[in-house]
Design a protein around this motif. Structure first.
Motif, PDB file in Angstrom:
ATOM      1  N   ARG A  75      -2.714   5.782  -4.090  1.00  0.00           N
ATOM      2  CA  ARG A  75      -2.723   5.153  -2.768  1.00  0.00           C
ATOM      3  C   ARG A  75      -2.515   3.666  -2.925  1.00  0.00           C
ATOM      4  NH1 ARG A  75      -7.929   6.374   0.607  1.00  0.00           N
ATOM      5  NH2 ARG A  75      -8.145   4.316  -0.268  1.00  0.00           N
ATOM      6  N   ALA A  76      -1.949   3.084  -1.902  1.00  0.00           N
ATOM      7  CA  ALA A  76      -1.789   1.635  -1.899  1.00  0.00           C
ATOM      8  C   ALA A  76      -3.163   0.993  -1.770  1.00  0.00           C
ATOM      9  CB  ALA A  76      -0.896   1.209  -0.747  1.00  0.00           C
ATOM     10  N   PRO A  77      -3.403  -0.144  -2.405  1.00  0.00           N
ATOM     11  CA  PRO A  77      -4.712  -0.780  -2.310  1.00  0.00           C
ATOM     12  C   PRO A  77      -5.001  -1.241  -0.892  1.00  0.00           C
ATOM     13  CG  PRO A  77      -3.184  -2.156  -3.543  1.00  0.00           C
ATOM     14  CD  PRO A  77      -2.491  -0.871  -3.275  1.00  0.00           C
ATOM     15  N   SER A  78      -6.255  -1.131  -0.503  1.00  0.00           N
ATOM     16  CA  SER A  78      -6.683  -1.527   0.829  1.00  0.00           C
ATOM     17  C   SER A  78      -7.268  -2.932   0.782  1.00  0.00           C
ATOM     18  CB  SER A  78      -7.737  -0.552   1.340  1.00  0.00           C
ATOM     19  OG  SER A  78      -8.291  -1.024   2.535  1.00  0.00           O
ATOM     20  N   LEU A  79      -6.980  -3.704   1.811  1.00  0.00           N
ATOM     21  CA  LEU A  79      -7.535  -5.050   1.872  1.00  0.00           C
ATOM     22  C   LEU A  79      -8.960  -5.052   2.417  1.00  0.00           C
ATOM     23  CD1 LEU A  79      -4.463  -7.014   3.205  1.00  0.00           C
ATOM     24  CD2 LEU A  79      -5.339  -6.943   0.885  1.00  0.00           C
ATOM     25  N   THR A  80      -9.344  -3.993   3.117  1.00  0.00           N
ATOM     26  CA  THR A  80     -10.658  -3.987   3.744  1.00  0.00           C
ATOM     27  C   THR A  80     -11.667  -3.102   3.041  1.00  0.00           C
ATOM     28  OG1 THR A  80      -9.973  -2.214   5.224  1.00  0.00           O
ATOM     29  CG2 THR A  80      -9.702  -4.471   6.010  1.00  0.00           C
ATOM     30  N   GLU A  81     -11.235  -2.252   2.117  1.00  0.00           N
ATOM     31  CA  GLU A  81     -12.165  -1.332   1.470  1.00  0.00           C
ATOM     32  C   GLU A  81     -12.151  -1.546  -0.037  1.00  0.00           C
ATOM     33  OE1 GLU A  81     -12.485   3.437   0.951  1.00  0.00           O
ATOM     34  OE2 GLU A  81     -11.838   2.682   2.887  1.00  0.00           O
ATOM     35  N   ARG A  82     -13.331  -1.601  -0.620  1.00  0.00           N
ATOM     36  CA  ARG A  82     -13.462  -1.741  -2.067  1.00  0.00           C
ATOM     37  C   ARG A  82     -13.332  -0.372  -2.717  1.00  0.00           C
ATOM     38  NH1 ARG A  82     -18.402  -5.836  -1.741  1.00  0.00           N
ATOM     39  NH2 ARG A  82     -17.188  -7.740  -1.673  1.00  0.00           N
ATOM     40  N   PRO A  83     -13.066  -0.343  -4.017  1.00  0.00           N
ATOM     41  CA  PRO A  83     -12.991   0.959  -4.700  1.00  0.00           C
ATOM     42  C   PRO A  83     -14.294   1.745  -4.631  1.00  0.00           C
ATOM     43  CG  PRO A  83     -12.018  -0.751  -6.074  1.00  0.00           C
ATOM     44  CD  PRO A  83     -12.632  -1.440  -4.891  1.00  0.00           C
ATOM     45  N   SER A  84     -15.424   1.059  -4.440  1.00  0.00           N
ATOM     46  CA  SER A  84     -16.703   1.758  -4.339  1.00  0.00           C
ATOM     47  C   SER A  84     -16.883   2.440  -2.990  1.00  0.00           C
ATOM     48  CB  SER A  84     -17.851   0.771  -4.567  1.00  0.00           C
ATOM     49  OG  SER A  84     -17.865  -0.202  -3.533  1.00  0.00           O
ATOM     50  N   GLY A  85     -16.029   2.137  -2.009  1.00  0.00           N
ATOM     51  CA  GLY A  85     -16.136   2.750  -0.685  1.00  0.00           C
ATOM     52  C   GLY A  85     -16.734   1.828   0.351  1.00  0.00           C
ATOM     53  N   HIS A  86     -17.394   0.743  -0.075  1.00  0.00           N
ATOM     54  CA  HIS A  86     -17.966  -0.201   0.873  1.00  0.00           C
ATOM     55  C   HIS A  86     -16.884  -1.077   1.464  1.00  0.00           C
ATOM     56  CE1 HIS A  86     -21.971   0.967  -0.324  1.00  0.00           C
ATOM     57  NE2 HIS A  86     -21.658   0.749  -1.591  1.00  0.00           N
ATOM     58  N   ARG A  87     -17.077  -1.452   2.720  1.00  0.00           N
ATOM     59  CA  ARG A  87     -16.091  -2.320   3.362  1.00  0.00           C
ATOM     60  C   ARG A  87     -16.311  -3.765   2.944  1.00  0.00           C
ATOM     61  NH1 ARG A  87     -12.845  -0.543   7.051  1.00  0.00           N
ATOM     62  NH2 ARG A  87     -12.685  -2.512   8.148  1.00  0.00           N
ATOM     63  N   ARG A  88     -15.236  -4.507   2.873  1.00  0.00           N
ATOM     64  CA  ARG A  88     -15.318  -5.927   2.537  1.00  0.00           C
ATOM     65  C   ARG A  88     -15.647  -6.719   3.782  1.00  0.00           C
ATOM     66  NH1 ARG A  88     -12.208  -7.084  -2.431  1.00  0.00           N
ATOM     67  NH2 ARG A  88     -11.147  -5.192  -2.993  1.00  0.00           N
ATOM     68  N   ARG A  89     -16.391  -7.805   3.595  1.00  0.00           N
ATOM     69  CA  ARG A  89     -16.658  -8.726   4.692  1.00  0.00           C
ATOM     70  C   ARG A  89     -15.918 -10.011   4.390  1.00  0.00           C
ATOM     71  NH1 ARG A  89     -22.821  -9.553   5.603  1.00  0.00           N
ATOM     72  NH2 ARG A  89     -22.247 -10.868   3.863  1.00  0.00           N
ATOM     73  N   PHE A  90     -15.014 -10.377   5.282  1.00  0.00           N
ATOM     74  CA  PHE A  90     -14.257 -11.609   5.097  1.00  0.00           C
ATOM     75  C   PHE A  90     -14.960 -12.727   5.843  1.00  0.00           C
ATOM     76  CE2 PHE A  90     -11.034  -8.327   4.526  1.00  0.00           C
ATOM     77  CZ  PHE A  90     -10.555  -8.701   3.292  1.00  0.00           C
ATOM     78  N   SER A  91     -15.243 -13.813   5.150  1.00  0.00           N
ATOM     79  CA  SER A  91     -15.931 -14.934   5.763  1.00  0.00           C
ATOM     80  C   SER A  91     -15.564 -16.200   5.016  1.00  0.00           C
ATOM     81  CB  SER A  91     -17.445 -14.712   5.706  1.00  0.00           C
ATOM     82  OG  SER A  91     -18.111 -15.856   6.181  1.00  0.00           O
TER      83      SER A  91
END
Length: 110
Positions: free
Chosen positions: A67-83
């Motif tokens: 799969r293409a890498p996601s900008l909002t999801e980490r490989p662990s499954g947790h969502r990233r918080r951009f700040s």
């Protein structure tokens, strides 16, 4: 060359050799790019075909399709918080004139 040339007939050999030289220069410039495009196409087809072959391909080994890498999801499954705020860091002893309890103006307390 006689029909398409604007030069006199005595220059036909020079014109023929110039044409050949420029064709060789064109092949030298385009050739490596064409080889890379053909290699990439063959590699893509090879990988697409071998994925479905049992024992050899990824499907037979229990692997998921890439799969293409996601900008909002980490490989662990947790969502990233951009700040733009930096997390508050614990400071040790300070030798500067700023008190250790004073909040940093560049970070927000959440």
């Amino acid at each position: 060359m006689g029909l398409l040339s604007i030069l006199p007939a005595s220059f036909s050999t020079v014109e023929t050799w110039l044409t050949r030289i420029f064709l060789v220069f064109g092949l030298v410039m385009i050739g490596p790019w064409a080889v890379l495009v053909i290699y990439d196409l063959i590699l893509y087809v090879f990988r697409a075909v071998t994925y479905a072959i049992p024992v050899v391909g990824g499907r037979a080994q229990g692997k998921a399709r890439p799969r293409a890498p996601s900008l909002t999801e980490r490989p662990s499954g947790h969502r990233r918080r951009f700040s733009l705020a930096r997390p508050k860091e614990e400071t040790g002893s300070s030798t500067g004139a700023v008190a250790a309890d004073a909040p940093d103006a560049r970070s927000r307390h959440t």
